[in-house]
Design an enzyme around this catalytic site. Structure first.
Site, PDB file in Angstrom:
ATOM      1  N   GLU B  95      35.343 -12.368 -85.612  1.00 43.38           N
ATOM      2  CA  GLU B  95      36.511 -12.080 -84.782  1.00 43.38           C
ATOM      3  C   GLU B  95      36.465 -12.810 -83.449  1.00 43.38           C
ATOM      4  OE1 GLU B  95      34.816  -9.866 -86.525  1.00 43.38           O
ATOM      5  OE2 GLU B  95      36.310  -9.235 -87.991  1.00 43.38           O
ATOM      6  N   HIS B 165      38.864   2.073 -90.424  1.00 45.12           N
ATOM      7  CA  HIS B 165      40.132   1.523 -90.898  1.00 45.12           C
ATOM      8  C   HIS B 165      41.276   2.378 -90.385  1.00 45.12           C
ATOM      9  CE1 HIS B 165      37.132  -0.060 -93.713  1.00 45.12           C
ATOM     10  NE2 HIS B 165      37.930  -1.084 -93.861  1.00 45.12           N
TER      11      HIS B 165
END
Lengths: 551, 360
Positions: B95, B165
């Protein structure tokens, strides 16, 4: 992980079972309850239960189906992975084939794996080409093969794997944590500035060599004068480049103007080379209204759009993934230019070092990564920073060409960076250059490096291995430089610098409005409010605030 | 670790409808006032915006983990085929690399549209976002900027996403001058706001409510349109209490408004849309009218952006307030898988808070 709807035959030689199995699989497959992925997954997990003939029959049926392509891809991917594991195991256990029914039995899996490989793979895995993603950007995806890892005996048993074939070996051998010999350091001039016979180097004209030397001397004088000025409290902070002048100027001279520089903070020489004036440097140090950065950052965080020198930020290594993105843009625009990103030895431990090199390698972005390995990250010696043979060896892990250079030899740095730039631009890929040098100065004006290293060590690098003296010896030998020129240069630069510093010091601070501008492209409501409130506070309590700011 | 889990992205969302909360999200969300265009779900609206962004600007790029085949939530479907692998591409699984790369790309005058697969995984890129992207213009005295950067990330609860999530990390980014944070509530909003973000000259974090990717369907104009940033919207007018929220939570809040109305309470519901810089004036005007304020978000209550709204409105409307500002938010625990129905700021929790604020 096993798929519960599938039966597992407990005798792999029972051929009668094959029919039942095939029927069962077909029904599930046709009714879409069993995708080829699930089936293959199951087969791989329980391959020890099937004879290879069973497997072949099943595979034949499934590969003939319309989804054959997807299946093949799946086989390659997953068989490939299992083979890596099982291949090693099978080399340790070449004994009898086992028909044990325990799925956790490593030996039986290993043998099955071997069967699977030998009898199944050749038929389904010979079409290498469909493997690679054919996008132009990924032309050089295939990994280079080190000849020392190729075994001749077993090379007919190559594993077809993304990135190129991998040969098998029956020998269980770990790759050494570092090579027997350290990667040598490329240099051209010896410690006395004498050209070493047989050296490969890029020719330098007298004009360029003299400018290089002049800029190295300028850096020395800046460091001496500005360090002292900071100690006297005239501005808040300073970082010297002492000992690393050759890396700064040697690399700068080897680049072209269009090459974009992403500096860390010990590369003011690159900006100097490109024409940033002493006045501009000192304006930044004094954070006055003429500072290109509008007085917002600590001293030495220079930046100049005009000189393609991206403004420095203090966090370490953050510029490296950015370098990949910028270089990718140059690549897309087909520019004859590259990005040059600098980093220190400590910075190579940051996650962004990994991110930057990996992104540049994968996107084939033209970046020259220059690591100034000066032995110290503040007080942390490289022995506490990383293992193996320094930074140069990290390049291969990313698939990046790398070279180790004597950072105190300006001619070697110049030559290596020229070549690196050429590779980056013409081959459109990144290059890593490790320069070995030494941080002769303290980390910054807030540091006293004698607390963690000996003065002898510092003196040795300052005197014996001084990069500026070495280069001077060389240009003197060429008849390009004299003692008289030396003293004229030094006194002239000193005078200019003192003058610039005086001017910078007298120049007023940026107006308060610059505190609020540029956070966004335009001022949002909250900042307009805060500006108003602050103006009010200043009006009410003028003594609380510095007076040399225009409100 | 994350890869295998992330692969579940599609299935996670696909099976939402089986999970029934008391604040059911089953019904299609807040309908736009005027129709026009095709009926689209949220991920398709995002996809359409990305198509338009790439079509209208040859310097626009879309990249991130697995975006090439369409992304785990299908938002980038068809882009690589249409615009080529050099403009729409997979990146390594990293990321900080994605955002750093995006900053570099944007700094060269490109529109860099970066995807972080889940907002829960944005933290490795926190330094690049906070220290680099947000300050790029300011620290260079406006010589350089990375305003072309837009970071898209699916956020929020999804029924069974557990710790990694489900998170709503918007408040972290709302504390950073130089960034904009935008969260759409519906397909039409998503398309218009995303196009605005991509074309805005500032780095933006755009959180997409992944719960709504397939669930929220509305008419979305097919043309290229943009919705203004930093402008909130009253999506339901009322006179007794103002409710402020954003993203997926608005549907839960609207349910509460409907139930409150049955009990004679008239609620005004505001979609903030842009969290920073936010439209304080509109919230202030509404609270001055209703005299009461309730804020609701999925993120943990402590230090959530609701606290900022509450403080600002108390500053501006102190004498007009008839009750303390109420906050109905996620609890101060990590996002708990099996306890998700308890953790969430549900319709009835909101309804209770509305009533107690009214009856204060």
């Amino acid at each position: 992980m096993s798929h519960p709807i599938l039966l597992i035959p407990n005798n792999n030689n029972n051929n009668n079972n094959v029919f039942v199995l095939i029927l069962q699989f077909l029904i599930f497959y046709i009714t879409q309850q069993l995708t080829p992925h699930l089936l293959l997954h199951h087969l791989l997990l329980h391959k020890s239960f099937y004879s290879h003939r069973d497997l072949r029959s099943l595979m034949a049926i499934f590969l003939a189906r319309s989804r054959a392509t997807a299946v093949q891809r799946y086989v390659r991917k997953n068989v490939g992975f299992s083979e890596i594991i099982l291949g090693v195991r099978s080399s340790c256990n070449s004994s009898s084939s086992s028909s044990s029914s325990s799925s956790s039995n490593i030996i039986s899996q290993a043998v099955a794996g071997k069967y699977f490989r030998k009898h199944l793979l050749p038929s389904s895995c010979n079409t290498t080409k469909s493997f690679s993603t054919a996008a132009g950007r990924f032309k050089s995806t295939a990994a280079a093969v080190d000849s020392s890892f190729v075994s001749e005996s077993d090379d007919d048993q190559a594993l077809d794997f993304p990135g190129g074939k991998v040969t098998y070996t029956p020998e269980m051998k770990f790759i050494s944590e570092s090579s027997d010999k350290r990667v040598p350091c490329y240099r051209v001039l010896d410690d006395n500035g004498e050209l070493i016979n047989g050296s490969h180097f890029a020719q330098l004209s007298k004009e360029v060599a003299v400018k290089m030397y002049g800029d190295m001397v300028t850096l020395q004088i800046m460091d001496f004068v500005l360090y002292e000025a900071q100690r006297q409290g005239r501005f808040s902070f300073y970082m010297t480049t002492i000992g690393e002048e050759a890396i700064n100027i040697g690399s700068a001279a080897a680049l072209k103007e269009d090459d974009l520089i992403l500096p860390q903070y010990r590369e003011p020489g690159v900006l100097l080379w490109r024409g940033y004036t002493l006045q501009q440097f000192t304006n930044q140090l004094f954070a006055n209204k003429d500072d290109d950065g509008k007085g917002r950052q600590m001293p030495v965080h220079y930046g100049s759009k005009k000189h393609n020198y991206v403004t420095i930020s203090s966090p370490i290594a953050t510029q490296l993934p950015q370098a990949a993105g910028m270089a990718y843009s140059l690549k897309m625009d087909k520019k004859d230019a590259c990005v040059v990103a600098y980093i220190g030895d400590g910075g190579t431990s940051e996650g962004d070092f990994h991110a930057g090199l990996n992104f540049a390698a994968v996107t084939e972005a033209p970046v020259v990564f220059i690591c100034r390995n000066n032995g110290w990250a503040i007080s942390t010696n490289i022995s506490e920073q990383f293992r193996s043979d320094g930074i140069v060896v990290k390049g291969r892990g990313y698939g990046i060409k790398s070279i180790r250079v004597d950072g105190n030899d300006a001619l070697a740095v110049y030559s290596a960076i020229r070549a690196a730039r050429e590779i980056a631009v013409t081959e459109q890929k990144p290059v890593l250059v490790e320069t070995l040098s030494y941080r002769v100065g303290h980390h910054s004006t807030s540091d006293d490096s004698t607390k963690y290293r000996t003065s002898d060590e510092i003196q040795y690098w300052k005197m014996e291995r001084n990069p500026v003296n070495r280069f001077r010896n060389w240009i003197e030998r060429n008849g390009w430089w004299s003692e008289q020129q030396e003293s004229e240069l030094r006194s002239s630069i000193r005078k200019q610098l003192l003058q610039a510093m005086q001017t910078a010091e007298k120049t007023e601070k940026p107006p308060i409005t610059e505190m609020f501008s540029d956070v966004y492209d335009v001022l949002p409501a909250n900042l307009l409010d805060q500006e108003k409130q602050l103006t009010e506070s200043i009006r009410k309590h003028p003594k609380d605030f510095p007076t040399d700011f225009a409100v | 670790m994350a890869t295998s889990f992330r692969r579940f992205g599609r299935r996670l969302v696909g099976s939402i409808s089986r999970n029934n909360f008391s604040t059911s999200c089953e019904k299609q969300l807040i309908q736009q006032q005027d129709g026009g265009g095709k009926s689209l779900n949220l991920y398709s609206a995002i996809n359409q915006a990305l198509h338009i962004a790439l079509e209208t600007d040859p310097r626009a790029y879309v990249f991130g983990e697995d975006v090439s085949f369409g992304g785990v939530f299908r938002c980038t479907t068809g882009l690589a085929d249409r615009f080529g692998k050099s403009r729409v591409f997979n990146t390594p699984l990293c990321e900080q690399g994605i955002v750093g790369f995006g900053i570099g790309l944007a700094a060269m005058g490109n529109r860099a549209i970066a995807e972080i697969q889940f907002a829960d995984y944005i933290f490795p890129a926190f330094d690049q976002i906070v220290n680099e992207a947000a300050k790029f213009r300011y620290r260079s005295g406006n010589q350089f900027n990375c305003g072309g950067l837009t970071i898209r990330a699916p956020y929020g609860a999804v029924g069974h996403g557990g710790h990694y999530h489900s998170q709503s990390p918007e408040a972290f980014f709302c504390h950073v001058p130089g960034l904009k944070v935008v969260i759409p509530r519906s397909p039409r909003q998503a398309k218009g706001l995303l196009l605005s973000c991509i074309r805005d000259p500032n780095p933006i974090v755009f959180f997409e409510p992944k719960w709504l990717y397939r669930l929220s369907i509305e008419e979305v104009p097919e043309d290229d349109y943009m919705l203004p940033l930093s402008e909130a919207e009253v999506i339901r007018e009322g006179s007794d209490i103002t409710l402020v929220g954003w993203g997926a939570q608005l549907s839960v809040m609207e349910d509460a408004c409907i139930d409150a109305e049955k009990e004679g309470i008239s609620c005004e519901l505001i979609d903030l849309k842009t969290l920073i810089p936010w439209d304080k004036e509109m919230v202030e005007a509404s609270v001055k009218k209703t005299g009461r304020l309730l804020i609701s978000h999925e993120a943990p209550i402590t230090g959530g952006f609701g606290a900022e709204i509450s403080a600002s409105i108390v500053e501006r409307c102190f004498l007009r307030l008839e009750a303390p500002v109420a906050r109905v938010c996620g609890l101060d625990t990590p996002f708990p898988l099996v306890f998700e129905p308890f953790y969430m700021p549900t319709k009835n929790k909101i309804l209770d808070a509305i009533k107690s604020t009214i009856n204060y």
